[in-house]
Design an enzyme around this catalytic site. Structure first.
Site, PDB file in Angstrom:
ATOM      1  N   SER A  46       0.886  -1.134  -0.112  1.00  0.00           N
ATOM      2  CA  SER A  46      -0.135   0.050  -0.011  1.00  0.00           C
ATOM      3  C   SER A  46       0.877   1.091   0.156  1.00  0.00           C
ATOM      4  CB  SER A  46      -0.895  -0.208   1.310  1.00  0.00           C
ATOM      5  OG  SER A  46      -2.093   0.936   1.003  1.00  0.00           O
ATOM      6  N   ASP A 123      -8.988  -3.536  -6.514  1.00  0.00           N
ATOM      7  CA  ASP A 123      -8.428  -2.464  -5.362  1.00  0.00           C
ATOM      8  C   ASP A 123      -9.104  -1.335  -5.339  1.00  0.00           C
ATOM      9  OD1 ASP A 123      -6.826  -1.242  -3.407  1.00  0.00           O
ATOM     10  OD2 ASP A 123      -4.823  -2.155  -4.330  1.00  0.00           O
ATOM     11  N   HIS A 152      -7.375  -5.059  -2.332  1.00  0.00           N
ATOM     12  CA  HIS A 152      -6.368  -4.555  -1.616  1.00  0.00           C
ATOM     13  C   HIS A 152      -5.567  -5.593  -0.690  1.00  0.00           C
ATOM     14  CE1 HIS A 152      -3.708  -0.805  -0.795  1.00  0.00           C
ATOM     15  NE2 HIS A 152      -3.933  -1.155   0.291  1.00  0.00           N
TER      16      HIS A 152
END
Length: 173
Positions: A46, A123, A152
């Site tokens: 991330s 995502d 994600h």
């Protein structure tokens, strides 16, 4: 409260659009590399993938400077002399929004470091196709992409783990 807490409270630095703290982050990472390194590779997830890509740009830029080009990145790299690694894994990543990161990416593109990018087609956290945008910063011949239909996260199914291991095995010296 420190600047991070203040920025978070007033909404100035949401996850995907954080625009503050790069210099302090770089110093902390340089300290960590100095204290705990050397490292062969870096894995970022991330926002960590955005930072890891910036570090890869820094390291790649340092190599270009040593070869006679990339002087602007060399100056930034001098601020983090302990940050050294050979490969990168980015999962659920995106291009960082901080102006310093944009300039670093731009001056170093394409980033020549071997990389594996794990991109979730669903995502909803990485902004606007962020994983694909991040991949485009890297040299196509050295960037591998693993796509999955999820969101994600970094998939742990057998076929995905085999790809991760294959990439890591290829990075052995």
């Amino acid at each position: 409260a420190g600047p991070r807490e203040e920025a978070s409270r007033d909404g100035a630095c949401p996850l995907a659009a954080q625009r503050c703290g790069w210099r302090r982050t770089l110093q902390a990472l340089d300290d960590a590399f100095a204290a705990h390194g050397p490292f062969d590779g870096v894995l970022g997830f991330s926002q960590g993938a955005a930072v890891a890509a910036a570090l890869a740009a820094l390291v790649s830029g340092r190599a270009s400077a040593a070869a006679g080009s990339g002087g602007e990145v060399a100056a930034e790299a001098a601020a983090a002399p302990a940050v050294r690694f050979r490969f990168l894994l980015c999962c659920g990543g995106f291009v960082g929004a901080a102006p310093e990161l944009g300039a670093l990416y731009e001056r170093s593109a394409p980033i020549a470091m071997p990389s594996l990018h794990v991109v979730g087609e669903g995502d909803g956290v990485a902004p606007g196709g962020g994983g694909e945008e991040l991949v485009r910063l890297f040299c196509p011949a050295r960037a591998e992409v693993v796509r999955h239909g999820g969101g994600h996260f970094m998939p742990a199914g057998k076929r995905f783990v085999e790809r991760y291991v294959e990439f890591l095995d290829a990075q052995r010296e």
